[in-house]
Design a protein around this motif. Structure first.
Motif, PDB file in Angstrom:
ATOM      1  N   ILE A  35       0.831  -1.210   0.000  1.00 34.61           N
ATOM      2  CA  ILE A  35       0.000   0.000   0.000  1.00 34.61           C
ATOM      3  C   ILE A  35       0.865   1.259   0.000  1.00 34.61           C
ATOM      4  N   GLU A  36       2.078   1.147  -0.529  1.00 40.63           N
ATOM      5  CA  GLU A  36       2.937   2.322  -0.594  1.00 40.63           C
ATOM      6  C   GLU A  36       2.285   3.432  -1.419  1.00 40.63           C
ATOM      7  N   ASP A  37       1.656   3.051  -2.512  1.00 37.63           N
ATOM      8  CA  ASP A  37       0.941   3.996  -3.368  1.00 37.63           C
ATOM      9  C   ASP A  37      -0.552   3.776  -3.146  1.00 37.63           C
ATOM     10  N   MET A  38      -1.137   4.525  -2.232  1.00 41.12           N
ATOM     11  CA  MET A  38      -2.528   4.295  -1.858  1.00 41.12           C
ATOM     12  C   MET A  38      -3.500   4.619  -2.992  1.00 41.12           C
ATOM     13  N   GLY A  39      -3.175   5.613  -3.789  1.00 41.31           N
ATOM     14  CA  GLY A  39      -4.054   5.934  -4.913  1.00 41.31           C
ATOM     15  C   GLY A  39      -4.196   4.767  -5.865  1.00 41.31           C
ATOM     16  N   ARG A  40      -3.075   4.150  -6.194  1.00 42.40           N
ATOM     17  CA  ARG A  40      -3.105   2.992  -7.092  1.00 42.40           C
ATOM     18  C   ARG A  40      -3.788   1.806  -6.427  1.00 42.40           C
ATOM     19  N   THR A  41      -3.523   1.602  -5.125  1.00 40.66           N
ATOM     20  CA  THR A  41      -4.142   0.489  -4.407  1.00 40.66           C
ATOM     21  C   THR A  41      -5.658   0.605  -4.414  1.00 40.66           C
ATOM     22  N   VAL A  42      -6.163   1.785  -4.073  1.00 41.38           N
ATOM     23  CA  VAL A  42      -7.609   1.973  -4.019  1.00 41.38           C
ATOM     24  C   VAL A  42      -8.219   1.839  -5.407  1.00 41.38           C
ATOM     25  N   ALA A  43      -7.563   2.374  -6.425  1.00 39.01           N
ATOM     26  CA  ALA A  43      -8.079   2.258  -7.788  1.00 39.01           C
ATOM     27  C   ALA A  43      -8.186   0.793  -8.207  1.00 39.01           C
ATOM     28  N   THR A  44      -7.175  -0.003  -7.875  1.00 41.61           N
ATOM     29  CA  THR A  44      -7.196  -1.431  -8.210  1.00 41.61           C
ATOM     30  C   THR A  44      -8.362  -2.130  -7.516  1.00 41.61           C
ATOM     31  N   LEU A  45      -8.570  -1.803  -6.251  1.00 42.63           N
ATOM     32  CA  LEU A  45      -9.650  -2.440  -5.505  1.00 42.63           C
ATOM     33  C   LEU A  45     -11.025  -2.011  -6.014  1.00 42.63           C
ATOM     34  N   VAL A  46     -11.184  -0.749  -6.336  1.00 44.17           N
ATOM     35  CA  VAL A  46     -12.468  -0.283  -6.870  1.00 44.17           C
ATOM     36  C   VAL A  46     -12.821  -1.047  -8.137  1.00 44.17           C
ATOM     37  N   ASP A  47     -11.835  -1.230  -9.002  1.00 46.91           N
ATOM     38  CA  ASP A  47     -12.076  -1.976 -10.246  1.00 46.91           C
ATOM     39  C   ASP A  47     -12.419  -3.437  -9.957  1.00 46.91           C
ATOM     40  N   ALA A  48     -11.867  -4.006  -8.881  1.00 49.95           N
ATOM     41  CA  ALA A  48     -12.148  -5.400  -8.529  1.00 49.95           C
ATOM     42  C   ALA A  48     -13.520  -5.558  -7.882  1.00 49.95           C
ATOM     43  N   ALA A  49     -14.074  -4.457  -7.360  1.00 48.40           N
ATOM     44  CA  ALA A  49     -15.462  -4.378  -6.884  1.00 48.40           C
ATOM     45  C   ALA A  49     -15.804  -5.292  -5.707  1.00 48.40           C
ATOM     46  N   PRO A  50     -15.071  -5.190  -4.588  1.00 51.27           N
ATOM     47  CA  PRO A  50     -15.573  -5.818  -3.361  1.00 51.27           C
ATOM     48  C   PRO A  50     -16.785  -5.029  -2.863  1.00 51.27           C
ATOM     49  N   ASP A  51     -17.412  -5.501  -1.815  1.00 53.89           N
ATOM     50  CA  ASP A  51     -18.570  -4.791  -1.292  1.00 53.89           C
ATOM     51  C   ASP A  51     -18.176  -3.496  -0.599  1.00 53.89           C
ATOM     52  N   ALA A  52     -17.026  -3.473   0.041  1.00 57.42           N
ATOM     53  CA  ALA A  52     -16.611  -2.309   0.817  1.00 57.42           C
ATOM     54  C   ALA A  52     -15.092  -2.231   0.869  1.00 57.42           C
ATOM     55  N   ILE A  53     -14.610  -1.025   1.142  1.00 55.04           N
ATOM     56  CA  ILE A  53     -13.190  -0.793   1.374  1.00 55.04           C
ATOM     57  C   ILE A  53     -13.071  -0.026   2.691  1.00 55.04           C
ATOM     58  N   GLN A  54     -12.207  -0.505   3.580  1.00 54.85           N
ATOM     59  CA  GLN A  54     -12.025   0.088   4.905  1.00 54.85           C
ATOM     60  C   GLN A  54     -10.812   0.999   4.880  1.00 54.85           C
ATOM     61  N   LEU A  55     -11.031   2.278   5.198  1.00 53.57           N
ATOM     62  CA  LEU A  55      -9.992   3.288   5.080  1.00 53.57           C
ATOM     63  C   LEU A  55      -9.972   4.186   6.305  1.00 53.57           C
ATOM     64  N   SER A  56      -8.844   4.866   6.499  1.00 57.10           N
ATOM     65  CA  SER A  56      -8.711   5.853   7.561  1.00 57.10           C
ATOM     66  C   SER A  56      -9.262   7.196   7.082  1.00 57.10           C
ATOM     67  N   PRO A  57      -9.507   8.125   8.008  1.00 54.23           N
ATOM     68  CA  PRO A  57     -10.069   9.420   7.601  1.00 54.23           C
ATOM     69  C   PRO A  57      -9.214  10.161   6.574  1.00 54.23           C
ATOM     70  N   GLY A  58      -7.894  10.047   6.693  1.00 58.09           N
ATOM     71  CA  GLY A  58      -7.029  10.785   5.781  1.00 58.09           C
ATOM     72  C   GLY A  58      -6.908  10.192   4.393  1.00 58.09           C
ATOM     73  N   GLN A  59      -7.356   8.959   4.200  1.00 59.57           N
ATOM     74  CA  GLN A  59      -7.261   8.302   2.893  1.00 59.57           C
ATOM     75  C   GLN A  59      -8.632   8.013   2.284  1.00 59.57           C
ATOM     76  N   ALA A  60      -9.697   8.250   3.018  1.00 56.41           N
ATOM     77  CA  ALA A  60     -11.041   7.914   2.533  1.00 56.41           C
ATOM     78  C   ALA A  60     -11.413   8.657   1.263  1.00 56.41           C
ATOM     79  N   HIS A  61     -10.826   9.837   1.062  1.00 60.39           N
ATOM     80  CA  HIS A  61     -11.169  10.609  -0.137  1.00 60.39           C
ATOM     81  C   HIS A  61     -10.757   9.887  -1.422  1.00 60.39           C
ATOM     82  N   LEU A  62      -9.755   9.004  -1.326  1.00 62.19           N
ATOM     83  CA  LEU A  62      -9.317   8.270  -2.511  1.00 62.19           C
ATOM     84  C   LEU A  62     -10.431   7.388  -3.072  1.00 62.19           C
ATOM     85  N   LEU A  63     -11.325   6.955  -2.198  1.00 63.29           N
ATOM     86  CA  LEU A  63     -12.509   6.209  -2.627  1.00 63.29           C
ATOM     87  C   LEU A  63     -13.676   7.142  -2.901  1.00 63.29           C
ATOM     88  N   GLN A  64     -13.947   8.051  -1.990  1.00 62.06           N
ATOM     89  CA  GLN A  64     -15.169   8.835  -2.071  1.00 62.06           C
ATOM     90  C   GLN A  64     -15.118   9.945  -3.109  1.00 62.06           C
TER      91      GLN A  64
END
Length: 276
Positions: A35-64
């Protein structure tokens, strides 16, 4: 508790796969692998489409900040609300678990489907458990007026040479899970028991709350899939896995495989074939 928020978290079959990517919150260098590159990590997970992604307040914007509404297939946000120092390889002199300021207000502003908080039991650390109980009670009181679902994470640890590790003793996990239910958890995230056939005791202790076992440290693909299959058969409502997804050579493939076990009842062998 808000039923619409829960319906964003749990699929129509009543099950949920939440990918935890909040590890950077805990100030432990080994947790940053994958998770060194959180932007890339979140993008990969969004494309894989789990039901949810658990994030901290400072990184939640990468999803939302990404486009997509509740019916778009975009994963729901589970917001981590507390930071603790129990994961360091060297045992710290003083332990803590602190909830962020205005946790539920932050979750509302970020349009989270759920907030999550720890309930930690460590050897000879009653004050840490007491702090966690207070955290849960305060969040329960803040969640109620606005209908925010509360996920409680009752975790039993044991001390070792490399710091604190998971204690899978069912006789210790079950009462802590029951305490989480008694404190008002809407959802419970708990460790697997050492003997997976005992996990029905955890489900029973949750008193009707959906239980999502957590994944823990990285293990071989076959092992994590077999374990997931066994836990689902014991009555789990889904899973919350992090490192077994984000540290995998193919996070999207592992997500597809685990989604198949959770939602389609796929066997471990059949799911393994989905990992390219």
């Amino acid at each position: 508790m808000s039923l619409p928020r829960l319906q964003r978290l749990f699929a129509a079959d009543g099950r949920c796969f939440d990918v935890a990517v909040d590890h950077g919150f805990f100030n432990e260098s080994s947790f940053l692998a994958g998770i060194e590159d959180m932007g890339r990590t979140v993008a990969t997970l969004v494309d894989a489409a789990p039901d949810a992604i658990q994030l901290s307040p400072g990184q939640a914007h990468l999803l939302q900040d990404r486009a997509g509404g509740p019916n778009s297939g975009k994963p729901a946000l589970v917001l981590r609300t507390d930071v603790a120092n129990v994961y360091h390889a060297e045992l710290p002199r003083t332990l803590y678990s602190e909830v962020i300021e205005d946790a539920v207000g932050t979750a509302l502003r970020l349009d989270a489907a759920c907030v999550v908080v720890n309930l930690l039991r460590l050897p000879d650390q009653p004050e840490l458990l007491r702090a966690c109980v207070r955290n849960v009670m305060a969040l329960r009181a803040a969640c109620d007026p606005v209908g925010m679902p509360l996920m409680v994470e009752p975790l039993v640890f044991k001390a070792g040479a490399g710091g604190y590790g998971v204690d899978g003793d069912a006789d210790k996990i079950v009462p802590l899970v029951r305490q989480a239910a008694e404190l008002g958890a809407d959802i419970i995230k708990a460790d697997p028991t050492d003997e997976l056939d005992d996990y029905h005791r955890v489900i029973e202790a949750a008193s009707g709350r959906p239980v999502l076992p957590r994944g823990g440290g990285r293990v071989p693909d076959e092992e994590v899939l077999r374990r997931t299959e066994a836990l689902m058969r014991q009555g789990a409502a889904g899973i919350v896995y992090g490192r077994n997804v984000i540290q995998h050579r193919n996070p999207a493939g592992m997500t597809r495989a685990l989604m198949a076990v959770v939602h389609d009842g796929a066997s471990a062998a059949d799911a393994l074939a989905l990992i390219a």
